[in-house]
Design a protein around this motif. Structure first.
Motif, PDB file in Angstrom:
ATOM      1  N   ASN A 296      -4.515  -6.247  11.400  1.00 26.63           N
ATOM      2  CA  ASN A 296      -5.856  -5.812  10.998  1.00 26.63           C
ATOM      3  C   ASN A 296      -6.670  -7.087  10.830  1.00 26.63           C
ATOM      4  O   ASN A 296      -6.131  -8.108  10.382  1.00 26.63           O
ATOM      5  CB  ASN A 296      -5.808  -5.035   9.687  1.00 26.63           C
ATOM      6  CG  ASN A 296      -4.995  -3.753   9.831  1.00 26.63           C
ATOM      7  OD1 ASN A 296      -5.407  -2.831  10.516  1.00 26.63           O
ATOM      8  ND2 ASN A 296      -3.840  -3.714   9.221  1.00 26.63           N
TER       9      ASN A 296
ATOM     10  N   GLY B 255      -7.227  -5.405   3.598  1.00 26.46           N
ATOM     11  CA  GLY B 255      -6.831  -4.001   3.483  1.00 26.46           C
ATOM     12  C   GLY B 255      -7.654  -3.287   2.425  1.00 26.46           C
ATOM     13  O   GLY B 255      -8.167  -3.899   1.488  1.00 26.46           O
ATOM     14  N   ASP B 256      -7.775  -1.998   2.585  1.00 32.14           N
ATOM     15  CA  ASP B 256      -8.369  -1.141   1.569  1.00 32.14           C
ATOM     16  C   ASP B 256      -7.322  -0.077   1.276  1.00 32.14           C
ATOM     17  O   ASP B 256      -7.022   0.715   2.173  1.00 32.14           O
ATOM     18  CB  ASP B 256      -9.662  -0.516   2.111  1.00 32.14           C
ATOM     19  CG  ASP B 256     -10.400   0.293   1.054  1.00 32.14           C
ATOM     20  OD1 ASP B 256      -9.787   0.633   0.025  1.00 32.14           O
ATOM     21  OD2 ASP B 256     -11.584   0.606   1.264  1.00 32.14           O
ATOM     22  N   PRO B 257      -6.624  -0.105   0.163  1.00 33.29           N
ATOM     23  CA  PRO B 257      -6.996  -0.666  -1.138  1.00 33.29           C
ATOM     24  C   PRO B 257      -6.380  -2.014  -1.508  1.00 33.29           C
ATOM     25  O   PRO B 257      -6.534  -2.436  -2.661  1.00 33.29           O
ATOM     26  CB  PRO B 257      -6.499   0.399  -2.114  1.00 33.29           C
ATOM     27  CG  PRO B 257      -5.238   0.912  -1.478  1.00 33.29           C
ATOM     28  CD  PRO B 257      -5.505   0.871   0.012  1.00 33.29           C
ATOM     29  N   GLU B 258      -5.743  -2.740  -0.601  1.00 30.25           N
ATOM     30  CA  GLU B 258      -5.105  -3.998  -1.015  1.00 30.25           C
ATOM     31  C   GLU B 258      -6.115  -5.015  -1.557  1.00 30.25           C
ATOM     32  O   GLU B 258      -5.820  -5.752  -2.504  1.00 30.25           O
ATOM     33  CB  GLU B 258      -4.355  -4.633   0.160  1.00 30.25           C
ATOM     34  CG  GLU B 258      -3.121  -3.855   0.603  1.00 30.25           C
ATOM     35  CD  GLU B 258      -3.401  -2.901   1.740  1.00 30.25           C
ATOM     36  OE1 GLU B 258      -4.523  -2.344   1.809  1.00 30.25           O
ATOM     37  OE2 GLU B 258      -2.507  -2.720   2.579  1.00 30.25           O
TER      38      GLU B 258
ATOM     39  N   ASP C   7       0.868  -1.173   0.000  1.00 32.47           N
ATOM     40  CA  ASP C   7       0.000   0.000   0.000  1.00 32.47           C
ATOM     41  C   ASP C   7       0.908   1.227   0.000  1.00 32.47           C
ATOM     42  O   ASP C   7       2.081   1.131   0.349  1.00 32.47           O
ATOM     43  CB  ASP C   7      -0.843  -0.052   1.285  1.00 32.47           C
ATOM     44  CG  ASP C   7      -1.822   1.080   1.412  1.00 32.47           C
ATOM     45  OD1 ASP C   7      -2.067   1.781   0.421  1.00 32.47           O
ATOM     46  OD2 ASP C   7      -2.348   1.273   2.531  1.00 32.47           O
TER      47      ASP C   7
END
Ligand code: GLY
Length: 422
Positions: free
Chosen positions: A286, A290-293, A213
């Protein structure tokens, strides 16, 4: 089949998109969703933290599976409530979600089990935190509010004054509310950051491609931290040797520690790693993708997503081979004017490219109002492309980003660029 995805960001659009792609007849519901998810199915106007309303909706509509995107409902116990009501749901339970919900809990767990992590300590008073910060006068210093703080609770102080200010903001001024009841202070570790996503059913695990990221707002990793400005996968620096070390030094000891602690983690564990001169070190856990993963991992998945999610729920992940296409994916986050501090909303978005065989524009903060698609949040769109070379996927992601018309938009121009240096 009928699926409910909880959330409204690019990650949740990617989950909904992938479920629909694998199973075009599936009925997709997204709560609360965005303008992109509305094109795949039906948005359900329920906030992600309104757990009672989510359960009530699911009891009535009986989705075959609910997939939880963001951490807030997981930490609030949405999985426990759904399971108590006999409703199938994908994600870790409340006890396991504490790994993201409490930085103090996680730091103590890492230190107790001797897992690779920065030296540090936990505090319940500003006075003790200040004394520690002054005594360990080594900068930068990392200061973390204990609880969830919308991605803003981690401060990297470059000087003693900045550290003192951060401690007072977190513990005295309570800028993050109750998230600042306790805090962690730890050494800053220089190195290469990477996102390690582990699918686990509480018994075994499968490692997903290593992604990266770009958390800083501006090119060259400058400016304030954000939720993430773009990502790519697989990271070319993730050689088989590096992956073997990640598994042996991080993933396996972490899951063994969870077992010893009685943590029954079933879902996606995203371990934030920094690769230092001493090898991989854990920055954070987490308890979700993920965001953006997620936007770059799901287009690469060759195995139907639902098979993976079901195998995790039914604890038969060991018997499943998860295949990924041998391609590279890149996503560029298009953020609002004023993001991350005061994102402007209500801007009209036009010229969003249609989906093609190697491009999709995932929506985050968007809402459909009549004929208009409007911005409604900080991270608005994430155009994503995939192909045989990282460089061409990158060009394709940017070519599509540049087509989109949105006043005041900001995006980084160096996502997936010079990756050997990152
Ligand atoms: N990409 C950072 C996060 O999802 O927390």
């Amino acid at each position: 089949m009928k699926y409910l995805v909880i959330g409204s960001g690019g990650r949740e659009h990617a989950f909904a998109w992938r479920l629909k792609k694998d199973e075009p007849d599936a009925q997709i519901f997204v709560a609360p969703g965005n303008a992109g998810t509305a094109q795949l199915g039906t948005n359900v106007p329920i906030a992600v933290t309104d757990l009672e309303a989510l359960v009530a909706w699911a009891e009535k509509e009986k989705p075959d599976l609910t997939v939880v995107g963001p951490e807030a409902p997981l930490c609030a116990g949405v999985v426990d409530l759904f399971e108590a009501a006999g409703l199938p749901i994908f994600g870790p339970n409340k006890a396991a979600a504490r790994l993201e919900g409490s930085k103090v809990y996680t730091k103590n767990l890492l230190l107790k089990h001797g897992l690779p992590t920065a030296p540090g300590a936990c505090f319940t008073s500003a006075a003790d935190a200040l004394a520690y910060s002054r005594a360990h006068a080594q900068f930068p210093q990392v200061l973390k509010a204990d609880g969830l703080a919308a991605g803003k609770g981690v401060i990297i102080a470059k000087t003693a004054t900045e550290a003192e200010d951060a401690i007072r903001q977190i513990m005295d001024a309570r800028v993050f509310g109750d998230a600042g009841n306790e805090m962690v202070i730890e050494d800053f570790l220089p190195g290469r950051e990477m996102s390690v996503h582990v699918m686990t059913d509480g018994i075994g695990y499968k490692l997903l491609p290593i992604s990266q990221d770009h958390k800083k707002l501006l090119d060259g990793d400058q400016g304030p931290n954000t939720g993430g400005m773009g990502a790519y996968a697989p990271a070319p620096f993730a050689t088989p040797e590096l992956i073997a070390r990640l598994e042996g030094e991080i993933v396996e000891p972490v899951l063994a520690a969870f077992k010893k602690e009685g943590i029954d983690f079933r879902g996606i564990l995203y371990i934030g790693i920094i690769w230092t001169a001493a090898g991989p070190q854990i920055l954070e856990f987490n308890v979700r993708g993920g965001d953006p993963e997620t936007q770059v991992l799901l287009p690469l998945l060759a195995t139907p997503l639902i098979e993976v999610l079901r195998a995790v729920r039914e604890q038969r992940l060991g018997a499943l081979t998860i295949e990924f296409q041998k391609l590279y994916a890149v996503t560029v986050v298009m953020a609002a004017h004023g993001y991350p501090d005061k994102p402007r909303t209500g801007d009209v978005i036009t010229q969003i490219p249609e989906e093609s065989s190697n491009v999709v524009v995932f929506h985050g903060g968007t809402v459909q109002k009549g004929n208009n698609c409007l911005s409604s949040g900080g991270r608005i769109l994430s155009p994503t492309a995939w192909g045989e070379e990282l460089t061409t996927s990158r060009q394709e992601a940017y070519r599509n980003t540049e087509k989109i018309v949105l006043a005041g938009v900001h995006y980084r121009c160096d996502i997936a660029d010079n990756v050997s240096l990152r």
